[in-house]
Write a protein that holds these residues in place. Sequence first.
Motif, PDB file in Angstrom:
ATOM      1  N   ILE A 112       8.824   4.290   0.078  1.00  0.00           N
ATOM      2  CA  ILE A 112       9.163   2.872  -0.101  1.00  0.00           C
ATOM      3  C   ILE A 112       9.743   2.686  -1.496  1.00  0.00           C
ATOM      4  N   LYS A 113      10.972   2.198  -1.555  1.00  0.00           N
ATOM      5  CA  LYS A 113      11.653   2.037  -2.836  1.00  0.00           C
ATOM      6  C   LYS A 113      12.004   0.568  -3.050  1.00  0.00           C
ATOM      7  N   ASN A 114      11.246  -0.106  -3.901  1.00  0.00           N
ATOM      8  CA  ASN A 114      11.490  -1.490  -4.306  1.00  0.00           C
ATOM      9  C   ASN A 114      11.779  -2.420  -3.128  1.00  0.00           C
ATOM     10  N   ALA A 115      10.863  -2.453  -2.180  1.00  0.00           N
ATOM     11  CA  ALA A 115      10.995  -3.304  -1.001  1.00  0.00           C
ATOM     12  C   ALA A 115      10.372  -4.665  -1.280  1.00  0.00           C
ATOM     13  N   ASN A 116      10.983  -5.700  -0.763  1.00  0.00           N
ATOM     14  CA  ASN A 116      10.459  -7.055  -0.932  1.00  0.00           C
ATOM     15  C   ASN A 116       9.544  -7.411   0.228  1.00  0.00           C
ATOM     16  N   ALA A 117       8.442  -8.088  -0.098  1.00  0.00           N
ATOM     17  CA  ALA A 117       7.528  -8.553   0.940  1.00  0.00           C
ATOM     18  C   ALA A 117       8.228  -9.597   1.790  1.00  0.00           C
ATOM     19  N   LYS A 118       7.981  -9.553   3.083  1.00  0.00           N
ATOM     20  CA  LYS A 118       8.573 -10.528   4.005  1.00  0.00           C
ATOM     21  C   LYS A 118       7.620 -11.675   4.294  1.00  0.00           C
ATOM     22  N   SER A 119       6.323 -11.416   4.167  1.00  0.00           N
ATOM     23  CA  SER A 119       5.330 -12.478   4.389  1.00  0.00           C
ATOM     24  C   SER A 119       4.043 -12.114   3.665  1.00  0.00           C
TER      25      SER A 119
END
Length: 158
Positions: A112-119
């Motif tokens: 996982i590389k700098n992923a944004n939370a979706k919820s």
Amino acid sequence: MKIFKKIMFLSFAICAMVLASCSSNDSDDEETPESQEEFIKFTYNGTVYNFEPGVMSSLNMNIMGSTGIDNTYKKISLWTPLNVTKGSHDIVYDLSNMETTYQASFSFMPAIKNANAKSGKINITAVDDKIIEGTFTFTGTSGEQTFTVTEGSFRVLR
């Protein structure tokens, strides 16, 4: 007899000075009270992680912790408005509204590389001119991989 009294007086004075210099009131010798310790911790894939946090501010506040380099790099970031308020706040990925939304991002290399939370949620339980603390949980995706961060909590000094 006068010499004996002078020697006794000097001996007593020296002992008093030595004892006074051995006691210390320096705050460096005291541990930081638990209520002021900073941390950011969370559970991911059944493992608890505890990072030393940092705080950066510009248009919003970034509370983050990280460890490792390259393929062992792990990072968690919680983004809040500068005027953070107590209560439960939905995590919403909205780059057009960074000054008012609560967001999170996550890296757990190499998958996982700098992923944004979706919820998710950030619950601010304490905020004043000295500290911000709260809890959080969120989910997101990175490519085909879904990730879930649970049992998150933090305390940072402003």
